[in-house]
Motif scaffolding. Structure first.
Motif: not given
Length: 352
Positions: A76-88, A127-138
């Motif tokens: 689930r962590v892998r999916y939410y952060v990396w595969e779907s990028e829903r974290i963004a 994810f912040e280092r490799q793709r995007v750091e924003n209000k959602s990741t924070y």
């Protein structure tokens, strides 16, 4: 046996035979000692029903199947952060209530220790280092810190989080509450209506029915149902906390009781009393979530979904939803002290 041996009686073969028999039993069923469902202390007349619950799988409307264990948690962590990028987009979707991806849904696995908050935080930082750091990741990491906060909160205040006056004590906020708004009530009919999702307040009812059916509820939903029970109905907030302890698949002692004592205004801080109708218009304006859990309201126009009791009689008959017949009349609430707030609240209580 020794006497028999002294007399020359052949006892050894009998002993050997007994040993062989015992060995055969052990070899045939080496796990015979393990209990079955019927051996558990709560088993009884409803043992078959409990067994059926244990094997029937997730509810068809559950936001996720929530398979247990570390493997499912890491997936689930892998999916939410990396595969779907829903974290963004977490910050923009976190107040949703319908579907599997409006939030991380990691709370059950975190609560049960299937994944550590450090692992989640590390993946988000990566994810912040490799793709995007924003209000959602924070904000996702911010929600993780709420869990830490309530652990320290419980350590600091001890069993005060289980008392009706909370961490303020009778001479503090609790005393003021009792003086202005009346003592906490038990009100069994109100509690029963709340648990069954039949209060006549659609947003509350939909969330409570989801909890009863699936063991899960969104963070937005939890804040609203807690506010209604404690601050609208004036019911002893501990009855709500106890029910959540019983029902939530992501139950965590400090987060659950800490959030409930705060929702009831028993910490001395700001009291967030939610306007349920406004919350509905803000977070479920078309009633998609409500209609998913309250099929009796499926034909109610969006303009009335927050307060269906306001429908004219002709509209009720047209949509085949007569209030007081097909859906409850709003529960009659006692007079309560007005409090400010209504949009914020704590976090880390689950549903994130």
């Amino acid at each position: 046996v020794a006497a028999a041996a002294a007399k020359g009686v052949v006892a050894a073969p009998a002993a050997a035979a007994a040993t062989a028999t015992t060995a055969a039993v052990v070899t045939t069923n080496p796990f015979e000692f393990e209990p079955s469902l019927k051996d558990l202390p709560f088993a009884g007349a409803d043992a078959e029903e409990l067994a059926a619950v244990a094997t029937r799988g997730p509810h068809p409307q559950s936001v996720l199947p929530f398979d247990g264990g570390e493997t499912a948690a890491l997936a689930r962590v892998r999916y939410y952060v990396w595969e779907s990028e829903r974290i963004a987009t977490y910050f923009d979707t976190r107040n949703g209530m319908l579907g599997g991806d409006y939030s991380s849904k990691l709370s059950p696995w975190l609560a049960l220790g299937c994944v550590s908050p450090r692992h989640v935080a590390n993946e988000v930082r990566k994810f912040e280092r490799q793709r995007v750091e924003n209000k959602s990741t924070y904000w996702l990491i911010f929600e993780l810190t709420w869990r830490d906060f309530y652990k320290f909160f419980a350590i600091k205040h001890g069993d005060a989080i289980f008392f009706s006056d909370g961490t303020t004590g009778a001479a503090g906020r609790g005393g003021k509450w009792n003086a202005l708004a009346g003592a906490w009530r038990t009100d069994p009919p109100a509690v029963a209506a709340w648990k069954a999702g039949k209060t006549g307040y659609p947003l509350v009812d939909a969330n409570m029915r989801e909890l009863a059916a699936t063991g899960f509820m969104s963070n937005r939903g939890r804040q609203n149902v807690a506010s209604w029970l404690a601050l609208d109905a004036g019911v002893d907030w501990r009855l709500g906390a106890e029910y959540f302890e019983q029902q939530c698949i992501d139950y965590d002692c400090s987060s659950n009781w800490g959030n409930w004592v705060a929702a009831a205004g028993m910490t001395g801080g700001r009291v967030n009393k939610f306007n349920i109708a406004k919350q509905t218009k803000d977070y479920d304006p078309q009633g998609e979530y409500i209609k998913a859990w309250l099929p009796e309201l499926k034909n109610v126009p969006a303009q009335y979904i927050a307060e269906p009791s306001h429908m004219p009689r002709a509209v009720m008959e047209q949509v085949k939803c007569v209030i007081g017949v097909d859906y409850p009349v709003p529960y009659r609430l006692p007079p309560r002290q007005a409090y400010g707030g209504g949009g914020g609240g704590g976090g880390g209580g689950g549903g994130d």
